[in-house]
Motif scaffolding. Sequence first.
Motif, PDB file in Angstrom:
ATOM      1  N   THR A   1       0.830  -1.210   0.000  1.00 15.23           N
ATOM      2  CA  THR A   1       0.000   0.000   0.000  1.00 15.23           C
ATOM      3  C   THR A   1       0.860   1.254   0.000  1.00 15.23           C
ATOM      4  O   THR A   1       0.591   2.223  -0.721  1.00 15.23           O
ATOM      5  CB  THR A   1      -0.934  -0.014   1.209  1.00 15.23           C
ATOM      6  OG1 THR A   1      -1.708  -1.217   1.200  1.00 15.23           O
ATOM      7  CG2 THR A   1      -1.854   1.191   1.195  1.00 15.23           C
ATOM      8  N   HIS A   2       1.936   1.242   0.815  1.00 17.37           N
ATOM      9  CA  HIS A   2       2.825   2.397   0.862  1.00 17.37           C
ATOM     10  C   HIS A   2       3.599   2.550  -0.444  1.00 17.37           C
ATOM     11  O   HIS A   2       3.770   3.671  -0.958  1.00 17.37           O
ATOM     12  CB  HIS A   2       3.797   2.254   2.039  1.00 17.37           C
ATOM     13  CG  HIS A   2       4.650   3.461   2.278  1.00 17.37           C
ATOM     14  ND1 HIS A   2       5.807   3.706   1.578  1.00 17.37           N
ATOM     15  CD2 HIS A   2       4.491   4.508   3.147  1.00 17.37           C
ATOM     16  CE1 HIS A   2       6.346   4.839   1.995  1.00 17.37           C
ATOM     17  NE2 HIS A   2       5.567   5.349   2.947  1.00 17.37           N
ATOM     18  N   ALA A   3       4.072   1.431  -1.004  1.00 19.80           N
ATOM     19  CA  ALA A   3       4.861   1.500  -2.232  1.00 19.80           C
ATOM     20  C   ALA A   3       4.021   1.970  -3.412  1.00 19.80           C
ATOM     21  O   ALA A   3       4.523   2.665  -4.305  1.00 19.80           O
ATOM     22  CB  ALA A   3       5.480   0.134  -2.525  1.00 19.80           C
ATOM     23  N   ALA A   4       2.729   1.603  -3.472  1.00 21.75           N
ATOM     24  CA  ALA A   4       1.868   2.013  -4.576  1.00 21.75           C
ATOM     25  C   ALA A   4       1.663   3.524  -4.605  1.00 21.75           C
ATOM     26  O   ALA A   4       1.380   4.100  -5.658  1.00 21.75           O
ATOM     27  CB  ALA A   4       0.526   1.298  -4.483  1.00 21.75           C
ATOM     28  N   GLN A   5       1.795   4.175  -3.466  1.00 18.63           N
ATOM     29  CA  GLN A   5       1.615   5.626  -3.382  1.00 18.63           C
ATOM     30  C   GLN A   5       2.941   6.371  -3.246  1.00 18.63           C
ATOM     31  O   GLN A   5       2.945   7.582  -3.023  1.00 18.63           O
ATOM     32  CB  GLN A   5       0.720   5.955  -2.190  1.00 18.63           C
ATOM     33  CG  GLN A   5      -0.634   5.269  -2.242  1.00 18.63           C
ATOM     34  CD  GLN A   5      -1.429   5.487  -0.974  1.00 18.63           C
ATOM     35  OE1 GLN A   5      -0.977   6.159  -0.050  1.00 18.63           O
ATOM     36  NE2 GLN A   5      -2.625   4.925  -0.929  1.00 18.63           N
ATOM     37  N   ASN A   6       4.077   5.663  -3.346  1.00 20.29           N
ATOM     38  CA  ASN A   6       5.392   6.270  -3.157  1.00 20.29           C
ATOM     39  C   ASN A   6       5.849   6.912  -4.461  1.00 20.29           C
ATOM     40  O   ASN A   6       6.108   6.227  -5.454  1.00 20.29           O
ATOM     41  CB  ASN A   6       6.394   5.203  -2.698  1.00 20.29           C
ATOM     42  CG  ASN A   6       7.670   5.819  -2.152  1.00 20.29           C
ATOM     43  OD1 ASN A   6       7.973   6.988  -2.401  1.00 20.29           O
ATOM     44  ND2 ASN A   6       8.431   5.032  -1.402  1.00 20.29           N
ATOM     45  N   GLU A   7       5.969   8.219  -4.462  1.00 17.82           N
ATOM     46  CA  GLU A   7       6.368   8.942  -5.665  1.00 17.82           C
ATOM     47  C   GLU A   7       7.856   8.815  -5.958  1.00 17.82           C
ATOM     48  O   GLU A   7       8.297   9.121  -7.066  1.00 17.82           O
ATOM     49  CB  GLU A   7       6.007  10.423  -5.516  1.00 17.82           C
ATOM     50  CG  GLU A   7       4.522  10.676  -5.347  1.00 17.82           C
ATOM     51  CD  GLU A   7       4.217  12.146  -5.166  1.00 17.82           C
ATOM     52  OE1 GLU A   7       5.199  12.936  -5.069  1.00 17.82           O
ATOM     53  OE2 GLU A   7       3.031  12.506  -5.117  1.00 17.82           O
ATOM     54  N   ARG A   8       8.650   8.368  -4.963  1.00 13.17           N
ATOM     55  CA  ARG A   8      10.087   8.247  -5.178  1.00 13.17           C
ATOM     56  C   ARG A   8      10.449   6.988  -5.959  1.00 13.17           C
ATOM     57  O   ARG A   8      11.540   6.898  -6.506  1.00 13.17           O
ATOM     58  CB  ARG A   8      10.816   8.254  -3.826  1.00 13.17           C
ATOM     59  CG  ARG A   8      10.813   9.591  -3.129  1.00 13.17           C
ATOM     60  CD  ARG A   8      11.591   9.549  -1.845  1.00 13.17           C
ATOM     61  NE  ARG A   8      10.897   8.779  -0.805  1.00 13.17           N
ATOM     62  CZ  ARG A   8      10.013   9.296   0.037  1.00 13.17           C
ATOM     63  NH1 ARG A   8       9.704  10.590  -0.048  1.00 13.17           N
ATOM     64  NH2 ARG A   8       9.439   8.546   0.959  1.00 13.17           N
ATOM     65  N   LEU A   9       9.583   6.007  -5.982  1.00 10.29           N
ATOM     66  CA  LEU A   9       9.869   4.776  -6.705  1.00 10.29           C
ATOM     67  C   LEU A   9       9.674   4.992  -8.205  1.00 10.29           C
ATOM     68  O   LEU A   9       8.784   5.735  -8.625  1.00 10.29           O
ATOM     69  CB  LEU A   9       8.960   3.645  -6.220  1.00 10.29           C
ATOM     70  CG  LEU A   9       9.098   3.207  -4.762  1.00 10.29           C
ATOM     71  CD1 LEU A   9       8.131   2.063  -4.481  1.00 10.29           C
ATOM     72  CD2 LEU A   9      10.519   2.790  -4.446  1.00 10.29           C
ATOM     73  N   PRO A  10      10.480   4.321  -9.022  1.00 10.58           N
ATOM     74  CA  PRO A  10      10.268   4.415 -10.478  1.00 10.58           C
ATOM     75  C   PRO A  10       8.964   3.730 -10.875  1.00 10.58           C
ATOM     76  O   PRO A  10       8.415   2.905 -10.139  1.00 10.58           O
ATOM     77  CB  PRO A  10      11.488   3.699 -11.061  1.00 10.58           C
ATOM     78  CG  PRO A  10      11.972   2.807  -9.967  1.00 10.58           C
ATOM     79  CD  PRO A  10      11.655   3.497  -8.686  1.00 10.58           C
ATOM     80  N   LEU A  11       8.464   4.093 -12.061  1.00 10.02           N
ATOM     81  CA  LEU A  11       7.169   3.585 -12.518  1.00 10.02           C
ATOM     82  C   LEU A  11       7.166   2.068 -12.624  1.00 10.02           C
ATOM     83  O   LEU A  11       6.184   1.409 -12.287  1.00 10.02           O
ATOM     84  CB  LEU A  11       6.827   4.211 -13.877  1.00 10.02           C
ATOM     85  CG  LEU A  11       5.501   3.774 -14.503  1.00 10.02           C
ATOM     86  CD1 LEU A  11       4.345   4.127 -13.583  1.00 10.02           C
ATOM     87  CD2 LEU A  11       5.337   4.407 -15.875  1.00 10.02           C
ATOM     88  N   ARG A  12       8.255   1.509 -13.068  1.00  9.47           N
ATOM     89  CA  ARG A  12       8.312   0.054 -13.221  1.00  9.47           C
ATOM     90  C   ARG A  12       8.126  -0.646 -11.883  1.00  9.47           C
ATOM     91  O   ARG A  12       7.423  -1.655 -11.795  1.00  9.47           O
ATOM     92  CB  ARG A  12       9.651  -0.331 -13.843  1.00  9.47           C
ATOM     93  CG  ARG A  12       9.811  -1.827 -14.029  1.00  9.47           C
ATOM     94  CD  ARG A  12      11.008  -2.133 -14.899  1.00  9.47           C
ATOM     95  NE  ARG A  12      11.153  -3.542 -15.157  1.00  9.47           N
ATOM     96  CZ  ARG A  12      11.935  -4.064 -16.086  1.00  9.47           C
ATOM     97  NH1 ARG A  12      12.629  -3.251 -16.869  1.00  9.47           N
ATOM     98  NH2 ARG A  12      12.026  -5.360 -16.258  1.00  9.47           N
ATOM     99  N   ALA A  13       8.747  -0.133 -10.826  1.00 13.20           N
ATOM    100  CA  ALA A  13       8.607  -0.744  -9.510  1.00 13.20           C
ATOM    101  C   ALA A  13       7.172  -0.629  -9.009  1.00 13.20           C
ATOM    102  O   ALA A  13       6.626  -1.570  -8.407  1.00 13.20           O
ATOM    103  CB  ALA A  13       9.568  -0.086  -8.522  1.00 13.20           C
ATOM    104  N   VAL A  14       6.518   0.527  -9.257  1.00 11.34           N
ATOM    105  CA  VAL A  14       5.135   0.698  -8.824  1.00 11.34           C
ATOM    106  C   VAL A  14       4.222  -0.280  -9.546  1.00 11.34           C
ATOM    107  O   VAL A  14       3.324  -0.886  -8.941  1.00 11.34           O
ATOM    108  CB  VAL A  14       4.683   2.156  -9.063  1.00 11.34           C
ATOM    109  CG1 VAL A  14       3.205   2.317  -8.734  1.00 11.34           C
ATOM    110  CG2 VAL A  14       5.522   3.117  -8.227  1.00 11.34           C
ATOM    111  N   VAL A  15       4.440  -0.466 -10.857  1.00  9.22           N
ATOM    112  CA  VAL A  15       3.609  -1.396 -11.623  1.00  9.22           C
ATOM    113  C   VAL A  15       3.786  -2.823 -11.107  1.00  9.22           C
ATOM    114  O   VAL A  15       2.822  -3.588 -10.982  1.00  9.22           O
ATOM    115  CB  VAL A  15       3.954  -1.292 -13.123  1.00  9.22           C
ATOM    116  CG1 VAL A  15       3.270  -2.406 -13.905  1.00  9.22           C
ATOM    117  CG2 VAL A  15       3.534   0.057 -13.662  1.00  9.22           C
TER     118      VAL A  15
END
Length: 655
Positions: free
Chosen positions: A496-510
């Motif tokens: 849940t935290h990672a899905a809303q983390n703007e510091r992570l690159p798009l690939r990691a969020v996906v």
Amino acid sequence: MEVEKPGSKGQAWFCTTGLPSDIVIEVEDMTFHLHKFPLMSKSRKLHQLITEQETDPTTSTTQREDEEERDEIEEIICQISLLDFPGGSESFEMAAKFCYGVKVDLNSSIIAPLRCAGEFLDMTEEYSEDNLISRTERFFSQSVLTSLKESIKALKSCERVMPLAESLGITERCIDSIASRASSVDPALFGWPVSEAANENNFRARSNQALWKEIESTLRRKGSGAKSNNADSWFEDLTLLSLQLFKRLILAMKMRDLNPEIVESCLMNYAKKHIPGLSRSNRKPSSSSSSSSAALEGEQREVLETIVSNLPLQKSSRSSTTTRFLFGLLRTANILNAAEECRSTLEKKIGLQLEQATLDDLLIPSYSYLNETLYDVDCLERILGHFLDGLEEERNGGEIEAGGDGGGGNVRPPTLMVVGKLIDGYLAEIGSDANLKSDRFYNLAISLPEQARLFDDGLYRAVDVYLKSHPWTSEAEREKICGIMDCQKLTIEACTHAAQNERLPLRAVVQVLFFEQIQLRHAITGTLIAAGADSARPSLLRRRAEEEEEIEAEEGATQERNSNAWRGAARENQVLRLDMDCMRTRVHQLERECSNMKKVIEKIDKECPRQNNGGWRGSLTRRFGCKFKTQVCDAHEQTVVNARKGRQPHHLHQQ
């Protein structure tokens, strides 16, 4: 008997027996005014010196001239100067009292200097009966060597008369006594004497008496609160020894195959006494001059290298106190610029018991100007390497003992998981260092095997801290750093935290969203399977109830059979009603989860530009070579209820 008053060179010691003194003996800065007869009757050497002076005409003429010039009342016939007297003026004073027949209270602190004084003055048994040498030897053997603590005190007193004490074997006998008694008594009773087997009953009686006296004195000390732990008192006495004597004592202990924990405790106490600053809370800035500080650092470096070279190589079975002490030694070794072999030994010793360390222990400051980071990351990498090597050796040894069965590769050792959690915390701490390169962070994170982490939440926290402290990191480096995480091992909270983390690159969020959706599907499937299993249990109960009712119906009347059938049908309807309520609640929960997930995906659609074949979905399709569908459950309560009604027993519809 004696009177002290200032003299021309220091102090003067007079024997007040009523007779004028006829000999003056100088020892260091003390002048002793004595009588010839008592000294000549006990000491062969003094007898020879006095006889030589009386027969020397030059000495007699010089003495007569001195007497006329000083015009003294006393007639000084002989004057002797004893250079390099063992033990100094204090030892000679006790030897002189012995010559006059005064009772001398012997103890372990003066026995070695007094024994050397008797040897220097040649006070043997052949020259005079019951002389000083025989008296001190008897006390040394019967009272000193039978006690561990007294032997340590006697060994300490040998430092003042070291050359002569070494030649007489006093030092070696004390060391052998300490080593033998330390190996033969229980560690909880250190400090209590243990009597040795002897042929004479008198020796046994003396030893037993000394044992009980020391036990009683120890109990009195416990009652008064002076010393509550005999082992601590015994170790504290060892810290008073010089480094050379301590090294010889430790070597003797190791030669006797003493318990490694006892040797380790001796080394720890000695280091804490002579190396300040091993504990972070006890460090104080040095106020000495540069020259004295350099000399002090040299002494401390020598003590440190001696302690490390004698540390047992075995893994300590005690608590984290030993590991904390080893980390303190390592920090001090870096400060004092100790030898490379010394630091390497400490790193290997720490690596064998790394699971006992704490996060505060791992934070070793970097004292080198060549290292830009705040903490010494290279040192920790070496320690972690030693830990993994030791773990591999243990695993290989276990496979050999188990007959070569190599099926334990997927087993998670508890120590490995503890160290994994420790390293994740360390990564989170050093991640905020602006000078830490991404390669250093990445290499340390992947150095642990996959079995070290049950969940990657700690690793995700470290990655988030690093990306937050290094906003200038390129997109490629960010994706590389995020690649150390396994998104399938993140908990729901971390996802849940990672899905809303703007510091992570798009690939990691996906990836996080993809695996979160898979987890949700598995959860839905598991819920439906569990619901089917729950519905199967009441039908089994119904079957058993029907069988019992049939048996009762055969024995009873038709009216009772109908009544029982009606009760069974009522129970089934009630069970089905409760089952439907439970299922309805589960469906509502799943609908809410799917709705939330749909909102998150729509939010991403709005934020990403809808170009290039459908925005982020098109990008995702091009990267992974597959298509994803956003599936949201549209289950309705009435449909489920109708389906459940269609599966109701046929005999209920007939009613």
